[in-house]
Motif scaffolding. Structure first.
Motif: not given
Length: 191
Positions: A85-106
């Motif tokens: 569960f911990a490893d999958l959670s970290r994989a999901i969190v890391g995947s979310i950051v992939i889709f964040i555009n640094p120019e519009n980052l909050s």
């Protein structure tokens, strides 16, 4: 030369322990690489050194605050399930950051995402150490714990270097992809 470590009765002859070790190698490298990509993302988005420090502190603080809960759950629930569960959670969190555009980052959104990474760390760490006695016979526990310790320290040293190479050569998104893949494969090794 390495054959003796895999012979019957040797430390790495126990497949569950061996899988845990390989999983730990991947997850420790990913855990150490993630902050490097995060730092570059924050600074590229125009964040200050103070913002970077606060966001990195959020990960540490969330991990420290939830570590007692992670430890209790590691004693009460199946440790293997918690690790997966911990490893999958970290994989999901890391995947979310992939889709964040640094120019519009909050920055507060990034802080929340990083807090979830810290919470996952708080559950994975205690479970990873506590599962070893169920994977090895008593006479191999000292060696098993030493090998895990070496991997923890080595991965903590190698992870930022690996992240630096990936960030410089392929960019932060590639580093987030690599960390997510490492966490995901680490979880698969435990199944």
């Amino acid at each position: 030369m390495l054959k003796k470590y895999f012979e019957p009765g040797a430390l790495l002859s126990y497949s569950a322990y061996r899988n845990l070790i390989f999983s730990n190698i991947l997850t420790i490298i990913a855990m150490s690489a993630f902050p490097i990509a995060l730092a570059v993302t924050i600074l590229d988005a125009g964040g200050s050194a103070s913002t970077l420090g606060i966001i990195l502190a959020v990960r540490v603080l969330s991990s420290v605050l939830f570590a007692p809960i992670g430890g209790v759950w590691s004693d009460r629930l199946p440790r293997k399930t918690i690790l997966i569960f911990a490893d999958l959670s970290r994989a999901i969190v890391g995947s979310i950051v992939i889709f964040i555009n640094p120019e519009n980052l909050s920055m507060w959104i990034l802080g929340v995402i990083v807090a979830f990474m810290g919470i996952s760390d708080a559950f994975g760490g205690p479970a990873s150490g506590a599962i070893i006695p169920s994977l090895l016979p008593d006479h191999l526990l000292p060696s098993g714990n030493v090998l895990r310790g070496i991997i923890l320290k080595g991965g903590t040293i190698a992870g930022p270097g690996i992240a630096g190479v990936i960030v410089v050569s392929l960019g932060t998104h590639a580093t987030y992809i690599a960390t997510s893949v490492f966490f995901f494969v680490g979880a698969l090794l435990l199944i």
